[in-house]
Scaffold this active site. Structure first.
Site, PDB file in Angstrom:
ATOM      1  CB  CYS A 266       1.241  -1.456  10.773  1.00  0.00           C
ATOM      2  SG  CYS A 266       1.726  -2.767   9.587  1.00  0.00           S
ATOM      3  CG  HIS A 841      -0.037  -0.425   5.990  1.00  0.00           C
ATOM      4  ND1 HIS A 841       0.864  -0.479   6.814  1.00  0.00           N
ATOM      5  CD2 HIS A 841      -0.693   0.627   6.288  1.00  0.00           C
ATOM      6  CE1 HIS A 841       0.986   0.753   7.687  1.00  0.00           C
ATOM      7  NE2 HIS A 841      -0.092   1.574   7.083  1.00  0.00           N
TER       8      HIS A 841
END
Length: 916
Positions: A266, A841
């Site tokens: 990510c 994230h």
């Protein structure tokens, strides 16, 4: 492209262009002109000239003729006839392996035309024209051009043969293939060759020659045309067939395309989405401007491979034919050139972005050979002069679309604290890494365990100095409890054991936010002298004997449970029985004493019921950290070692032989992990003396534990009022961070500056100022703080404007008052980081350059958002576009297509959609 021989029609054309046949000179004049004249066969070769092949048989006959001196001789050679040099008289292909001097002679163009004018050329035969080429260290007539077999990737069964000089560029091969297979100018193509092993290799650099590319006659060259969705036919997509069919029918907004998470990628996806939404950079790739600027020879670059891999991603994402794409090839290329990104570990999006910008710059650097540039100090010269010199020197070595788009200029001022010498330099930058205002306080949660067994542990939230010591933590707790800090011991508890017992002078930075910290009240009696008593603090573990899964029923395991304790006891002459009762007292809140019905003798009458237990301060306990404990034995009060799993090995011999039959538990000395015997005591008829700090385990039989130990009560705790307090973090403005960036600072000891005047390293003061800002400004918020002892993430809310970020107050270069847009910026993308240091994230907010609509990119998921969703504590890297560039791009867009409904500089009108 050079052909093997001209066709008969070409011959006629050549004949038509020849001058009218002149009178034939005498034979001696002919010989001199052909053999020795200025344009004769003895002249040196010049690159690019045309030379012609003449059959050796005819030429020898001509030599005999002219040497004889008789024009009416029977040795007259007749028309030039090269039939013996051709394989056939249809394609007029030259025979292989002809040898100069044996099969043919070479004549310059003028000599050839003389002979054709005097003798003529056999009807239908083409002249055999060849070029002079320059090969390494030699000029030669290229008799045999390289004959390549051209095919399309989509039709490998329809070849086309073409001949090329070794000095022709590979680009000519590509253009020839495009013309042969009728490829439109808008379509993008690339070449592959089949090597000797039968596998295919890319011909990446089309600017090299056929010779440098090692192309050989008969070699297969495949031309591949890019698909409309931005992919290449030779690259198999990482999707299922059903998904592929859906993608073929999909048509969406270009640029609104997700990136599949390949496993902790990510961070890469976030950086790519931000960069993909920088308008001028994306247009540069979409319009194939990068192709002409690929630098394959830069030793600092990556052979053009990173730029080409990124171009492939951009073309796919902006084709409008994909909901999401799989960046597998790009990931592979990144890992190949930057080993830190190999594998599938989580990384920092800003670090990937830094690598990518540098890699793209070097792969697209227009400077093919970097010259040495000496960096010069200002030496009292005007800033304008020094800055211009620095920028010109930078551009002499670094000139690319990345420099055009992202590079700016700092002014760096260093002042020697010793002699006052001032050093001024101007340095380029690609992004600003700005600090966040950092609080000097830290909030820590701890559990306080009182000596009073009737009190449950208390949870406290304490505000302490960020760079404080363990003693500061105790002082803060003392304000809540009234207990003196000298009567506290601090420990890290993990998996039912002490991971570490801290000393008062240790730094708080060694404690992480996730650690479970317990602070124990202990005895204060540590003085040694006549009629004084010294206590030792015993770490106490709780263990349960459990039958092992073994056929031998005598085999037992021991499992740790509950919370450990720190208990003060007399160092000398302490009997096991006394220790048992001290510990029974400390456990009395959740351990029930046997009732009178359970007793079978009268020896328990000294044990009073719970209500009549001695109060804290009784001879059984004291209450202070014992300095003597820190020096007691090898452990020194600190539990070392890893957080090991619980030991299931059989326990050693216990003390039950000297325990009463109705004792609830037995005692055993163990190591710091609570797993094995440790003989650290001396015993005689008077009791036990500890020679070093032992760890004691309270061992329970399962039935006794079930009957007398209340697990619910043992785990109970209360929250102090302070737990409800929240240390409010006031938001900061982005401008404050930039002000901090330009604040004077003193260099650290690890990074001193060498003063040329003092001739030694000094801890100089340093100040950075902004001199020139780029078209696209990347601002990195330094949320992650790393020191020798600590790591933390700052979750401070930074307030940043969506538009009109004004840098005029920060740029010190004399400004153009008539062009305020040169200092104002609009936001175009944000890389977000959610979570902490160890996990997290990354996502992206970005404004589409065509529609002006903001979107949220979360790996393969993309959804529209409104502007009021963009600002958050997760913002990590900000991308700003200078307003004059915004206006320029809008003008360019409006001249080529209808204007978009909105732009990134103006809020879009759209329905709000929740982001998943």
């Amino acid at each position: 492209m050079a052909e093997a021989a001209a066709s008969p029609a070409d011959t006629a054309a050549i004949d038509d262009q020849e001058p009218q046949r002149e009178a034939v000179p005498d034979l001696e004049s002919q010989r001199r002109q052909i053999e020795n004249g200025e344009n004769g066969r003895g002249r040196p070769l010049q690159v690019g000239e045309s030379w012609f092949l003449v059959g050796q048989h005819w030429y020898k006959q001509w030599e005999v003729y002219v040497q004889g001196g008789d024009q009416d001789s029977s040795t007259f050679p007749g028309c030039i006839n090269n039939a013996e040099l051709f394989e056939d008289q249809v394609n007029w292909r030259l025979k292989k392996e002809l040898v100069e001097g044996e099969d043919y002679v070479l004549l310059p163009a003028a000599a050839w035309h003389y002979l054709v004018n005097w003798y003529g050329l056999e009807h239908g035969q083409p002249p055999i024209e060849r070029k002079v080429v320059e090969l390494p260290s030699i000029h030669k007539v290229e008799v045999y051009p390289v004959e390549l077999v051209l095919v399309q990737h989509s039709d490998m069964d329809t070849p086309h043969t073409a001949q090329f000089s070794q000095t022709d560029s590979v680009d000519l091969v590509l253009q020839t293939a495009r013309e042969q297979f009728l490829v439109s100018p808008q379509e993008e193509t690339r070449l592959w060759i089949r090597n000797a092993e039968g596998s295919f290799e890319r011909l990446c650099n089309t600017r090299v020659t056929v010779l440098d590319a090692s192309l050989k006659t008969g070699q297969l060259v495949v031309m591949e045309t890019r698909n409309k969705d931005g992919t290449w036919p030779s690259v198999q997509p990482h999707v299922t067939s059903s998904t592929l069919e859906e993608e073929e029918d999909f048509q969406g907004q270009p640029g609104i395309c997700g990136l599949t998470n390949l496993g902790n990628t990510c961070f890469m996806n976030s950086a790519l989405q931000c960069l993909s939404n920088v308008p001028q950079l994306t247009e540069y790739f979409l319009k194939n401007q990068y192709v002409e600027e690929l630098n394959f020879c830069n030793p600092l670059g990556m052979k053009g491979e990173i730029a080409q891999a990124y171009a492939d991603l951009v073309k796919q994402a902006w084709s409008g034919h994909h909901r999401s794409i799989v960046p597998q090839m790009f990931k592979t290329k990144v890992g190949h050139f930057a080993s830190q990104f190999l594998g599938y570990q989580q990384h920092d999006s800003q670090e990937l972005l830094s690598f990518l910008l540098d890699g793209l710059h070097e792969d697209l650097n227009r400077v093919k050979k970097k010259e040495y540039v000496e960096l010069c100090d200002a030496a009292g010269r005007p800033d304008q002069e020094v800055a211009q010199e620095a920028w010109q020197n930078h551009k002499r070595r670094n000139d690319s679309v990345i420099v055009d788009t992202f590079h700016g200029l700092f002014k760096s001022t260093l002042v020697c604290p010793n002699c006052g010498n001032v050093s001024v330099t101007f340095d380029p930058f690609c992004y600003l890494s700005v600090p966040l205002p950092v609080s000097h306080k830290r909030v820590m949660e701890v559990f306080f365990v009182s000596m009073d067994p009737r009190r449950k542990p208390e949870q406290h939230r304490l505000v302490v100095p960020k760079k404080g010591k363990i003693s500061d933590l105790c002082v803060a707790l003392a304000k809540h409890t009234g207990i003196s800090p000298e009567r506290m011991m601090v420990a890290d508890v993990f998996s039912h054991r002490f991971y570490k017992i801290y000393q008062l002078e240790e730094s708080l930075s060694s404690i992480l936010d996730r650690d479970d910290i317990f602070i124990y009240e202990v005895s204060g009696r540590t003085a040694v002298g006549e009629n004084s008593r010294e206590d030792v603090v015993l770490p106490i573990y709780l263990r349960e004997r459990t039958p092992a899964r073994d056929y031998d029923s005598s085999y037992y395991g021991l499992m740790l449970f509950g919370h450990p304790l720190l208990v003060s006891v007399p160092r000398d002459r302490l009997s096991w029985d006394s220790l048992y009762h001290i510990l029974l007292y400390r456990l009395s809140r959740y351990v029930t004493r046997p009732s009178s019905d359970d007793e079978d003798d009268g020896d328990e009458k000294d044990l009073e019921d719970k209500d009549s237990l001695p109060k804290p301060g009784h001879v059984t306990e004291g209450s202070s950290q014992d300095p003597g404990l820190e020096q007691a034995g090898p452990s020194s009060g600190v539990v070392s070692g890893s957080r090991a799993p619980v030991d299931n090995s059989p326990g050693p011999s216990h003390w039950p032989q000297r325990a009463r039959r109705k004792h609830l538990f037995t005692l055993q000395t163990v190591n710091s992990n609570g797993t094995s015997d440790r003989s650290t005591f001396n015993e005689d008829t008077y009791g036990v003396s500890f020679s070093s700090q032992p760890y004691i385990a309270i061992d329970w039989e399962p039935e006794m534990k079930k009957r007398y130990y209340d697990e619910v009560e043992a785990e109970g705790y209360v929250k102090h009022d302070c737990v409800g307090y929240v240390l409010k973090k006031a938001p900061v403005r982005l401008q404050e961070c930039i002000e901090l960036f330009t604040t004077v600072e003193t260099l650290e000891k690890e990074n001193p500056w060498y003063c040329p005047t003092c001739k030694q390293h000094q801890l100089a003061t340093k100040k950075l100022d902004l001199w020139m800002l780029p078209e696209t400004l990347i601002i990195h918020l330094k949320r992650f703080s790393y020191t020798k002892f600590s790591r933390e993430k700052l979750d401070t809310l930074v307030e940043f404007p969506i538009r009109d970020l004004d840098f005029s107050e920060f740029v010190i270069k004399p400004q153009n008052d008539s062009a305020p847009e040169l200092y104002k910026y609009d936001l175009i993308a944000v890389s977000n980081h959610y979570g902490g240091l160890r996990d997290g994230h990354y996502t992206t907010f970005a404004c589409n350059k065509d529609s002006g609509q903001w979107h949220y990119f979360d790996d393969s998921s993309v959804s529209p958002v409104t502007e009021n969703q963009i600002e958050s504590k997760a913002a990590y890297v900000l991308f700003y576009q200078r307003q004059d560039v915004v206006r320029r791009l809008q003008t360019q867009a409006s001249s080529s297509k209808p204007p978009a409904s909105s732009a990134c500089g103006a809020p879009p009108k759209s329905e709000f959609m929740d982001v998943n």
